[in-house]
Design a protein around this motif. Structure first.
Motif, short mmCIF file in Angstrom:
data_model
loop_
_atom_site.label_atom_id
_atom_site.label_comp_id
_atom_site.label_asym_id
_atom_site.label_seq_id
_atom_site.Cartn_x
_atom_site.Cartn_y
_atom_site.Cartn_z
N ARG A 95 0.84 -1.21 0.00
CA ARG A 95 0.00 0.00 0.00
C ARG A 95 0.88 1.25 0.00
O ARG A 95 0.61 2.21 -0.74
N SER A 116 2.51 1.90 -3.42
CA SER A 116 1.59 2.17 -4.54
C SER A 116 1.34 3.67 -4.70
O SER A 116 1.05 4.36 -3.73
N PRO A 143 -3.06 3.82 -3.97
CA PRO A 143 -3.39 2.67 -3.13
C PRO A 143 -4.80 2.14 -3.40
O PRO A 143 -5.71 2.90 -3.71
N ASP A 144 -4.94 0.83 -3.27
CA ASP A 144 -6.24 0.17 -3.44
C ASP A 144 -7.18 0.60 -2.32
O ASP A 144 -6.75 0.96 -1.23
N GLY A 148 -6.95 -4.62 -1.67
CA GLY A 148 -5.52 -4.79 -1.85
C GLY A 148 -5.16 -6.25 -2.05
O GLY A 148 -6.00 -7.14 -1.93
#
Length: 105
Positions: free
Chosen positions: A83, A86, A89-90, A95
């Motif tokens: 995370r 990234s 982030p998702d 994730g």
């Protein structure tokens, strides 16, 4: 070298998990050395972390909490590292591996 027949299942399982963790860490950019950023590949890391999450989730009842707890801790650390690495982030619960572990905060 020990014959594979002599190796307890819990040792084979934890060794496989550690190999997945190590590969995922490198792909998250956590390798040591000047080429760590060059080795970073979040698409590959996502695959490895998801496989690790499924593996640990499935293996935990078989290997017991004494062995599963450190694997879960390592998995969670990798999910958080992913995370952080990234750019975008998702969403929580989306994730890598979170379909097996639940959302990681």
């Amino acid at each position: 070298m020990r014959d594979i027949a002599e190796v307890p299942a819990v040792e084979v399982i934890t060794t496989a998990a550690v190999h997945l963790m190590s590969a995922a860490a490198v792909k998250c950019g956590l390798a040591h050395g000047p080429d760590a950023e060059e080795l970073k590949d979040l698409d590959e890391a996502r695959k490895l972390i998801t496989a690790l999450a499924g593996f640990v989730t499935a293996a935990a009842p078989e290997i017991g909490s004494q062995h599963a707890a450190p694997l879960r801790d390592g998995l969670r650390s990798l999910q958080l590292a992913f995370r952080e690495a990234s750019e975008f982030p998702d969403a929580p619960g989306k994730g890598p591996g979170e379909k097996f572990t639940g959302a990681v905060n």
